[in-house]
Design an enzyme around this catalytic site. Sequence first.
Site, mmCIF file in Angstrom:
data_model
loop_
_atom_site.group_PDB
_atom_site.id
_atom_site.type_symbol
_atom_site.label_atom_id
_atom_site.label_comp_id
_atom_site.label_asym_id
_atom_site.label_seq_id
_atom_site.Cartn_x
_atom_site.Cartn_y
_atom_site.Cartn_z
ATOM 1 N N HIS A 128 -23.185 27.204 135.094
ATOM 2 C CA HIS A 128 -24.215 26.208 134.810
ATOM 3 C C HIS A 128 -24.296 25.920 133.313
ATOM 4 O O HIS A 128 -24.496 26.848 132.516
ATOM 5 C CB HIS A 128 -25.574 26.703 135.320
ATOM 6 C CG HIS A 128 -26.675 25.710 135.135
ATOM 7 N ND1 HIS A 128 -27.835 26.000 134.456
ATOM 8 C CD2 HIS A 128 -26.794 24.425 135.539
ATOM 9 C CE1 HIS A 128 -28.624 24.946 134.453
ATOM 10 N NE2 HIS A 128 -28.008 23.976 135.102
ATOM 11 N N HIS A 153 -29.065 15.328 135.064
ATOM 12 C CA HIS A 153 -28.794 15.567 136.478
ATOM 13 C C HIS A 153 -28.732 14.284 137.288
ATOM 14 O O HIS A 153 -28.214 14.282 138.403
ATOM 15 C CB HIS A 153 -29.858 16.488 137.069
ATOM 16 C CG HIS A 153 -29.803 17.890 136.550
ATOM 17 N ND1 HIS A 153 -30.777 18.430 135.745
ATOM 18 C CD2 HIS A 153 -28.869 18.862 136.694
ATOM 19 C CE1 HIS A 153 -30.456 19.677 135.437
ATOM 20 N NE2 HIS A 153 -29.304 19.962 136.002
ATOM 21 N N ARG A 225 -54.752 25.874 141.013
ATOM 22 C CA ARG A 225 -56.017 26.616 140.942
ATOM 23 C C ARG A 225 -56.874 26.216 142.122
ATOM 24 O O ARG A 225 -57.493 25.140 142.139
ATOM 25 C CB ARG A 225 -56.751 26.326 139.623
ATOM 26 C CG ARG A 225 -58.109 27.050 139.502
ATOM 27 C CD ARG A 225 -57.910 28.555 139.473
ATOM 28 N NE ARG A 225 -59.156 29.301 139.293
ATOM 29 C CZ ARG A 225 -59.709 30.023 140.252
ATOM 30 N NH1 ARG A 225 -59.186 30.064 141.466
ATOM 31 N NH2 ARG A 225 -60.813 30.717 140.001
ATOM 32 N N CYS A 272 -57.136 25.493 133.000
ATOM 33 C CA CYS A 272 -58.096 26.401 133.616
ATOM 34 C C CYS A 272 -58.897 27.110 132.534
ATOM 35 O O CYS A 272 -58.354 27.454 131.467
ATOM 36 C CB CYS A 272 -57.355 27.418 134.479
ATOM 37 S SG CYS A 272 -58.418 28.636 135.266
ATOM 38 N N TYR A 409 -67.868 30.157 135.104
ATOM 39 C CA TYR A 409 -67.355 29.251 134.077
ATOM 40 C C TYR A 409 -68.373 29.002 132.972
ATOM 41 O O TYR A 409 -68.681 27.864 132.613
ATOM 42 C CB TYR A 409 -66.894 27.936 134.717
ATOM 43 C CG TYR A 409 -65.751 28.138 135.689
ATOM 44 C CD1 TYR A 409 -64.552 28.708 135.276
ATOM 45 C CD2 TYR A 409 -65.888 27.788 137.026
ATOM 46 C CE1 TYR A 409 -63.506 28.912 136.170
ATOM 47 C CE2 TYR A 409 -64.859 27.994 137.931
ATOM 48 C CZ TYR A 409 -63.662 28.556 137.491
ATOM 49 O OH TYR A 409 -62.638 28.762 138.378
#
Length: 555
Positions: A128, A153, A225, A272, A409
């Site tokens: 590769h 590609h 998430r 997040c 949070y």
Amino acid sequence: MLLLRPVARGRWFLQRTLRLAAVACGSHPQACTAWTPSRAHGTWSAGDSSRRRKVMAAGALLGLAAGLAYGDHRRRAEEADPNAAAAPQALYPVFTRQEVGRHRSLADRVWVTYGSEVFDITDFVELHPGGPSKILLAAGGALEPFWAMYAVHSQEHVLEILRGYKVGELSPEEQSQPAQGDPYSGDPPRHPALKVNSLKPFNAEPPAELLTENYLTPSQLFFKRNHLPVPAVDPASYRLEVEGPGGRTLSLSLPELKSRFPKHEVTATLQCAGNRRSEMNHVRPVKGLEWGIAAISTARWGGARLRDILAYAGYGGEETGEWHVCFEGLDKDLSGSAYGASIPYGKAMACEGDVLLAYEMNGEELPRDHGYPVRVVVPGVVGARNVKWLSRVLVSREESPSHWQQNDYKGFSPSVDWDTVDFTTAPAIQELPIQSAITDPPPSATVPPGELTIKGYAWSGGGRGVIRVDVSLDGGRTWHVAEMAGEEQPPGRAWAWRLWQLTAPVPTGSTELDIVCKAVDTSYNVQPDTVEPIWNLRGVLSNAWHRVHITVAQD
């Protein structure tokens, strides 16, 4: 050279061509496809024309190398089976994705899928052009999200190489029937390259080294998430309920949402609140998923502006900033309670707020893991407020009563523990602070002496742009300024990250390097230098200088 056997001669030409490609790039061949100039997403300011010529030259050489690799493989296949070339329409066995997923190492053979086909690429791993490590990230899964990162590609000769390794087809019925009694049995399949932090609910991040390979994160590798099982939503029966003034309710189908309101697009990073939480665990244990540096991703979102929908429902500008817009999702726990969150009314109604009810991600319909058919995208705000599988919107004088708005949070002092915490004393996280991290080289890597290239990302909440990223190779004693790339966005609406890189000489005689990065935003906010002063019991808002320790190989 003419005395070499055909297979050996092909391999010799391949290796020589790859070395020439590396010279054309000025580094490892994989550098040819990274940071390819793109007018849509920003370019490097210096040396573009020279770099473009090198990339084109290297691309041609890599194309030749790929052709030689394919020819080598084809010759070996025909030597093993002289009838192989004469039977292109041979029937292939059928496999499930689970069966493909068992082939993820050289010992077990390396299988991948592309479209509906299955390929055994074990013999190509060492050949590769981008190196074995990159191609092995796709082992046992789909090639599409990886190929999306590298334009090289998208050429016919690459597909020809792949066709030479075909071993089967994917079964049309490869998805197993849901297991009875498991609320997570209907969750969608995920890419095996993801680093899983929890299976039920599913939470995972991509390999860190892939984050800076592409400005827009492919949806399959976008961090996941989830708080609850992923709902199965029938688009034909889907309705979005918007509660208007006086209790009137506006009910919108998916076609109505798309036809009644102008489509708006915005490139935005979602992060997040627990991104980089693992670093806080090194100070003192915290409660939460063990996120690394990759609970952050960027996409181009498309949908209707929330302000247009609220205006259509009857809301104007007379409400004060003390009001809130609350969201409810279709994901529910076993008691029937839905995930919910809210944002300030002013953010929702601002012309420059760019809050969307999104139904597209990177030009395609939302994947199930990311909120199909409709989700909220609140640029510049913590990911927890970007409610997925949206079912209901209402304007209220109070924040969302959801557990995730009221009792999670939120940030606290390092002195607060679980015996003394009072979630009512802290505001819910909305805008996030300045953030940056190093994605390459990885921790504990060994690098050669000479020049070192360091890559990473930087982002700040609230639409504040990143104006500088400083990088140190000696733990913070001396600094270099990194080059940045990415989409240029208006002041106050810089919703997306900047990708950065620095190429610097390795200090002579060094055996180890302590690499550090820190970012500065347009308000001149800068990251704190250590984790200890910002530690908190939930491990959120972790944005200290990011540090990577590596070893320098000795001659």
